[in-house]
Scaffold this motif. Structure first.
Motif, short mmCIF file in Angstrom:
data_model
loop_
_atom_site.label_atom_id
_atom_site.label_comp_id
_atom_site.label_asym_id
_atom_site.label_seq_id
_atom_site.Cartn_x
_atom_site.Cartn_y
_atom_site.Cartn_z
N ARG A 1 4.36 -11.70 5.18
CA ARG A 1 4.86 -11.65 3.80
C ARG A 1 3.81 -11.07 2.87
O ARG A 1 4.11 -10.24 2.01
CB ARG A 1 5.23 -13.06 3.34
N ALA A 2 2.55 -11.49 3.05
CA ALA A 2 1.47 -11.00 2.20
C ALA A 2 1.28 -9.50 2.38
O ALA A 2 1.07 -8.77 1.40
CB ALA A 2 0.17 -11.74 2.51
N LEU A 3 1.36 -9.02 3.61
CA LEU A 3 1.24 -7.59 3.86
C LEU A 3 2.39 -6.81 3.21
O LEU A 3 2.19 -5.74 2.65
CB LEU A 3 1.20 -7.31 5.36
N ALA A 4 3.58 -7.37 3.27
CA ALA A 4 4.73 -6.72 2.66
C ALA A 4 4.59 -6.67 1.14
O ALA A 4 4.88 -5.65 0.50
CB ALA A 4 6.02 -7.44 3.05
N GLU A 5 4.10 -7.76 0.54
CA GLU A 5 3.91 -7.79 -0.91
C GLU A 5 2.83 -6.80 -1.33
O GLU A 5 2.97 -6.12 -2.35
CB GLU A 5 3.51 -9.20 -1.35
N ALA A 6 1.77 -6.68 -0.54
CA ALA A 6 0.72 -5.72 -0.85
C ALA A 6 1.25 -4.29 -0.78
O ALA A 6 0.92 -3.45 -1.63
CB ALA A 6 -0.46 -5.90 0.10
N ALA A 7 2.09 -4.00 0.19
CA ALA A 7 2.68 -2.67 0.31
C ALA A 7 3.57 -2.36 -0.90
O ALA A 7 3.56 -1.24 -1.42
CB ALA A 7 3.48 -2.56 1.60
N GLU A 8 4.30 -3.37 -1.37
CA GLU A 8 5.14 -3.18 -2.55
C GLU A 8 4.29 -2.90 -3.78
O GLU A 8 4.62 -2.03 -4.59
CB GLU A 8 6.00 -4.41 -2.80
N ARG A 9 3.18 -3.64 -3.93
CA ARG A 9 2.28 -3.42 -5.07
C ARG A 9 1.68 -2.02 -5.03
O ARG A 9 1.59 -1.34 -6.06
CB ARG A 9 1.15 -4.45 -5.09
N ARG A 10 1.26 -1.57 -3.83
CA ARG A 10 0.70 -0.22 -3.70
C ARG A 10 1.73 0.83 -4.09
O ARG A 10 1.42 1.79 -4.80
CB ARG A 10 0.21 0.02 -2.28
N ALA A 11 2.97 0.66 -3.64
CA ALA A 11 4.03 1.62 -3.97
C ALA A 11 4.28 1.63 -5.49
O ALA A 11 4.45 2.70 -6.08
CB ALA A 11 5.31 1.28 -3.22
#
Length: 61
Positions: free
Chosen positions: A15-25
């Protein structure tokens, strides 16, 4: 979630990795929306990274 996420990670880490990817996008989209600066410095913002140098000379305030 992307397919390259390791499956052996706990759900919280995935979940944390997915949230980080969303923030980067989101950050990339905001950066593209900003107007282009002409005559400005190249590279990352020096205020954020503390890299105060111009033409090879370091400047400290």
């Amino acid at each position: 979630m992307s397919d390259d996420t390791p499956k052996d990670l706990p759900p919280a880490a995935q979940r944390a990795l997915a949230e980080a990817a969303e923030r980067r996008a989101k950050d990339e989209a905001e950066a593209k929306a900003r107007p282009k600066e002409y005559g400005g410095r190249e590279g990352p913002e020096p205020v954020r990274y503390g890299d105060w140098e111009k033409k090879g000379i370091a400047i400290d305030f």
